[in-house]
Design an enzyme around this catalytic site. Structure first.
Site, mmCIF file in Angstrom:
data_model
loop_
_atom_site.group_PDB
_atom_site.id
_atom_site.type_symbol
_atom_site.label_atom_id
_atom_site.label_comp_id
_atom_site.label_asym_id
_atom_site.label_seq_id
_atom_site.Cartn_x
_atom_site.Cartn_y
_atom_site.Cartn_z
ATOM 1 C CB CYS A 87 -0.985 -0.025 1.170
ATOM 2 S SG CYS A 87 -2.356 1.146 0.954
ATOM 3 C CG HIS A 197 -4.003 -3.661 2.290
ATOM 4 N ND1 HIS A 197 -3.117 -3.278 3.276
ATOM 5 C CD2 HIS A 197 -4.592 -2.522 1.839
ATOM 6 C CE1 HIS A 197 -3.158 -1.957 3.422
ATOM 7 N NE2 HIS A 197 -4.048 -1.478 2.553
ATOM 8 C CD GLU A 199 -2.067 -6.468 4.611
ATOM 9 O OE1 GLU A 199 -2.278 -5.301 4.979
ATOM 10 O OE2 GLU A 199 -1.562 -6.752 3.500
#
Length: 216
Positions: A87, A197, A199
């Site tokens: 990001c 992202h 994750e």
């Protein structure tokens, strides 16, 4: 009988501007030994360094410099040691960022400017597909319609790095579209980065992180 792969040590660099806990969980899920720290020696010695980022470009750069993260990233890359930005952790790798008319110098690993995303709805928040190169290592094992989770109002809309030396591999650039086309990921030898992202991107994000761990 196949050989057992050694566990890779990854440091999630904690400079105050990233979702460090979610990154830690995602990396542990794919088998990495993870530590959240800003310790210089640990960040330098790790097999991989992950640099998350949320918030304003200028604030992230200030926090990174205060933690000597800019120096650590530069030293690791000069030695071919893997680094991954996520990001705003990707955005600060470009030459500069412009937010609300304020220009801030980035790490200048890549030429170009991160600026406001021109789209009917901003921020770009939610799931989106990407256009990855056919030979991408980051997106290996993923279908073309795989979706990733984005949260951002700024992006790099152009890619201008030219490689003239035939002995140096050109970076692999992945694109996405929200109102306009923007850089969604880059694979540049030891330096990987994603605007989305991983994750927070479920199984698709886990596969991308697995692909990164396999390069360490």
């Amino acid at each position: 009988m196949s050989a057992v792969r050694p566990t890779k040590n990854v440091v999630v660099f904690d400079y105050g501007f990233g979702n460090v806990r979610s990154a830690e969980r995602a990396l542990a899920r794919v088998g990495a030994n993870v530590e959240i720290t800003r310790d210089y020696d640990k960040a330098m010695d790790a097999d991989g360094l992950l640099v998350p980022g949320v918030g304003a470009f200028s604030a992230c750069m200030q926090g990174l410099k205060e933690a000597r993260g800019d120096w650590i990233i530069g030293r690791r890359l000069s030695g071919g040691r893997p680094v991954m930005g996520i990001c705003v952790g990707m955005q600060i790798l470009f030459e500069r960022g412009i937010e609300h008319g304020v220009e801030t110098e980035g790490l200048d690993e890549w030429p170009g400017t991160v600026g406001p995303l021109k789209a009917p709805i901003v921020p770009h928040m939610g799931w989106n597909t990407v256009e990855a190169p056919a030979d991408s290592q980051a997106f290996k094992g993923l279908d073309a319609d795989a979706r990733f989770y984005f949260v951002h109002s700024y992006a790099a809309r152009d890619w201008s790095l030219e490689i003239t030396n035939p002995l140096i591999r050109a970076p692999k650039v992945t694109w996405a579209t929200h109102g306009e086309r923007f850089v969604a990921a880059v694979e540049n030898r030891a330096l990987w980065a994603t605007q989305f992202h991983p994750e927070k991107s479920g199984d698709a994000g886990a596969q991308l992180l697995t692909n990164w761990i396999e390069t360490l």
